[in-house]
Design a protein around this motif. Structure first.
Motif, mmCIF file in Angstrom:
data_model
loop_
_atom_site.group_PDB
_atom_site.id
_atom_site.type_symbol
_atom_site.label_atom_id
_atom_site.label_comp_id
_atom_site.label_asym_id
_atom_site.label_seq_id
_atom_site.Cartn_x
_atom_site.Cartn_y
_atom_site.Cartn_z
ATOM 1 N N SER A 43 37.413 59.532 28.824
ATOM 2 C CA SER A 43 37.764 58.512 27.833
ATOM 3 C C SER A 43 38.544 59.138 26.687
ATOM 4 C CB SER A 43 36.498 57.846 27.282
ATOM 5 O OG SER A 43 35.703 58.804 26.584
ATOM 6 N N VAL A 44 39.097 58.264 25.847
ATOM 7 C CA VAL A 44 39.731 58.673 24.594
ATOM 8 C C VAL A 44 38.913 58.091 23.448
ATOM 9 C CG1 VAL A 44 41.751 58.406 23.108
ATOM 10 C CG2 VAL A 44 42.054 58.859 25.539
ATOM 11 N N ILE A 45 38.525 58.940 22.513
ATOM 12 C CA ILE A 45 37.751 58.510 21.358
ATOM 13 C C ILE A 45 38.619 58.758 20.131
ATOM 14 C CG2 ILE A 45 35.591 58.792 20.075
ATOM 15 C CD1 ILE A 45 34.421 60.031 22.668
ATOM 16 N N TYR A 46 38.865 57.707 19.347
ATOM 17 C CA TYR A 46 39.875 57.805 18.296
ATOM 18 C C TYR A 46 39.347 57.372 16.937
ATOM 19 C CZ TYR A 46 40.349 52.774 19.216
ATOM 20 O OH TYR A 46 40.101 51.441 19.385
ATOM 21 N N GLU A 47 39.933 57.969 15.893
ATOM 22 C CA GLU A 47 39.593 57.616 14.512
ATOM 23 C C GLU A 47 40.587 56.571 14.011
ATOM 24 O OE1 GLU A 47 41.340 58.744 11.625
ATOM 25 O OE2 GLU A 47 42.755 60.224 12.424
ATOM 26 N N LEU A 65 44.447 64.895 20.581
ATOM 27 C CA LEU A 65 45.706 64.163 20.500
ATOM 28 C C LEU A 65 46.023 63.861 19.041
ATOM 29 C CD1 LEU A 65 45.022 61.596 23.369
ATOM 30 C CD2 LEU A 65 46.238 63.778 23.534
ATOM 31 N N ALA A 66 47.268 64.060 18.669
ATOM 32 C CA ALA A 66 47.724 63.716 17.322
ATOM 33 C C ALA A 66 48.888 62.742 17.460
ATOM 34 C CB ALA A 66 48.164 64.963 16.563
ATOM 35 N N HIS A 67 48.831 61.644 16.722
ATOM 36 C CA HIS A 67 49.868 60.617 16.853
ATOM 37 C C HIS A 67 50.400 60.221 15.491
ATOM 38 C CE1 HIS A 67 51.186 56.287 17.255
ATOM 39 N NE2 HIS A 67 51.981 56.920 18.084
ATOM 40 N N SER A 68 51.716 60.065 15.431
ATOM 41 C CA SER A 68 52.374 59.607 14.209
ATOM 42 C C SER A 68 53.354 58.500 14.567
ATOM 43 C CB SER A 68 53.128 60.747 13.534
ATOM 44 O OG SER A 68 53.954 60.258 12.499
ATOM 45 N N GLU A 69 53.318 57.431 13.810
ATOM 46 C CA GLU A 69 54.284 56.352 13.998
ATOM 47 C C GLU A 69 55.591 56.627 13.262
ATOM 48 O OE1 GLU A 69 51.406 52.496 14.652
ATOM 49 O OE2 GLU A 69 51.755 53.155 12.578
ATOM 50 N N ARG A 70 55.624 57.692 12.475
ATOM 51 C CA ARG A 70 56.808 57.992 11.661
ATOM 52 C C ARG A 70 57.690 59.084 12.256
ATOM 53 N NH1 ARG A 70 55.565 58.586 5.365
ATOM 54 N NH2 ARG A 70 57.837 58.677 5.481
ATOM 55 N N PHE A 91 38.850 52.414 28.489
ATOM 56 C CA PHE A 91 38.513 53.833 28.408
ATOM 57 C C PHE A 91 38.726 54.403 27.010
ATOM 58 C CE2 PHE A 91 39.222 53.238 32.933
ATOM 59 C CZ PHE A 91 38.184 53.974 33.508
ATOM 60 N N GLU A 92 38.935 53.539 26.026
ATOM 61 C CA GLU A 92 39.179 53.985 24.665
ATOM 62 C C GLU A 92 38.099 53.448 23.734
ATOM 63 O OE1 GLU A 92 44.016 54.145 24.679
ATOM 64 O OE2 GLU A 92 43.051 52.179 24.686
ATOM 65 N N SER A 93 37.590 54.327 22.871
ATOM 66 C CA SER A 93 36.498 53.938 21.974
ATOM 67 C C SER A 93 36.780 54.441 20.560
ATOM 68 C CB SER A 93 35.170 54.526 22.453
ATOM 69 O OG SER A 93 34.877 54.120 23.774
ATOM 70 N N PRO A 94 36.556 53.605 19.544
ATOM 71 C CA PRO A 94 36.791 54.027 18.172
ATOM 72 C C PRO A 94 35.555 54.663 17.538
ATOM 73 C CG PRO A 94 36.303 51.694 18.208
ATOM 74 C CD PRO A 94 36.262 52.148 19.645
ATOM 75 N N VAL A 95 35.802 55.487 16.535
ATOM 76 C CA VAL A 95 34.745 55.937 15.636
ATOM 77 C C VAL A 95 35.157 55.505 14.234
ATOM 78 C CG1 VAL A 95 33.941 57.869 17.042
ATOM 79 C CG2 VAL A 95 35.825 58.221 15.417
ATOM 80 N N GLN A 96 34.244 55.534 13.297
ATOM 81 C CA GLN A 96 34.510 54.974 11.973
ATOM 82 C C GLN A 96 35.310 55.901 11.066
ATOM 83 O OE1 GLN A 96 30.694 53.745 10.406
ATOM 84 N NE2 GLN A 96 30.720 51.823 11.571
ATOM 85 N N ALA A 97 35.257 57.206 11.332
ATOM 86 C CA ALA A 97 35.941 58.151 10.460
ATOM 87 C C ALA A 97 36.320 59.404 11.238
ATOM 88 C CB ALA A 97 35.050 58.529 9.282
#
Length: 269
Positions: free
Chosen positions: A114-118, A152-157, A131-137
């Motif tokens: 899975s992918v766990i994302y902030e 994984l690091a993601h930037s929209e800019r 397969f994707e789950s959020p965390v609060q911080a």
């Protein structure tokens, strides 16, 4: 023409067409190679769950090197044979260093399952929902007990090339940085983990030299295997860095470039 003992191929942008499918022509070419005793190994940035989904549709089998070399996977038995994960401490240190030089960057942990994302990580992979789950911080990522196959690091800019250069300057030696063309997506593995390193170890176990390997790829994360293999092919649709660095080119993924080379190899056999 001497046949290779092993064919190593990337998936997205290489073996797969733009719509995510594998053509009948390509499947037939892979079957021809396998029936002649040539081992076919998938070498991909994708996690094991994606390989499972693809295998269930196409019948792909054998060995896969997943998550840019972090995992060796037996497709038929759905078994992780070997893994090299990123430590929580290293992941946290890398995230801190990268966040200092890249504005509005978000982070996620790839576990293989899975992918766990902030909250600041906004990229989603719609092709495999559920397969994707959020965390609060962000701090919650470092409290996870699941293995970190990739950070994984993601930037929209910013695009992926910018992220790669910035991360390598900000956190040299802390991890292995690469990208596979995802928009604004940087992939971070344990130090020294590359597609080529894992493939080389796998080949050594089989008594296969680099000279006996043909490899196919299209993105910067494929450069290590394309340069390591005795014969490496850049796809016609490959990233500019890959086209410049690799002497041999085939046609694009949508033109079945992998199949074209394999058919040529076997035309005299």
């Amino acid at each position: 023409m001497t046949l290779p003992r092993l064919i190593a191929t990337d998936l997205d942008g290489t073996l797969l067409r733009g719509d995510g499918t594998i053509s009948r022509r390509t499947l037939d070419a892979l079957r021809t190679a396998a029936e002649a005793g040539v081992e076919v190994v998938v070498v991909t940035a994708r996690p094991t769950r994606y390989v499972d989904a693809l295998a269930s549709v196409t019948g792909l089998s054998g060995t896969a090197v997943c998550s840019n070399g972090a995992v060796v996977y037996d497709i038929a038995s759905r078994t992780v044979v070997e893994s090299r994960v990123l430590s929580v401490g290293a992941a946290q240190a890398v995230a801190g260093a990268v966040a200092k030089v890249i504005e509005e960057v978000g982070f996620a942990v790839e576990t293989g399952g899975s992918v766990i994302y902030e909250p600041r990580y906004r990229m989603r992979f719609a092709e495999l929902p559920g397969f994707e789950s959020p965390v609060q911080a962000l701090a919650d990522l470092w409290a996870l007990t699941t293995p970190i196959v990739k950070l994984l690091a993601h930037s929209e800019r910013h695009d992926a090339d910018f992220l790669l250069a910035a991360a390598e300057e900000a956190a040299p030696g802390l991890a292995q940085f690469t990208h596979s063309g995802g928009p604004g997506l940087l992939e971070i593995s344990a130090p020294g983990v590359t597609k080529a390193g894992t493939l080389a170890a796998l080949c050594a176990e089989r008594g296969i030299d680099a000279a006996d390997v043909h490899a196919f790829g299209d993105m910067p994360n494929d450069l290590t295997i394309l340069n390591w293999a005795g014969t490496g092919y850049a796809m016609g649709n490959a990233h500019a860095r890959v086209l410049a660095a690799v002497a041999r080119h085939t046609v694009s993924n949508d033109e079945d470039g992998v199949a074209v080379v394999i058919e040529r190899l076997f035309s005299g056999h």
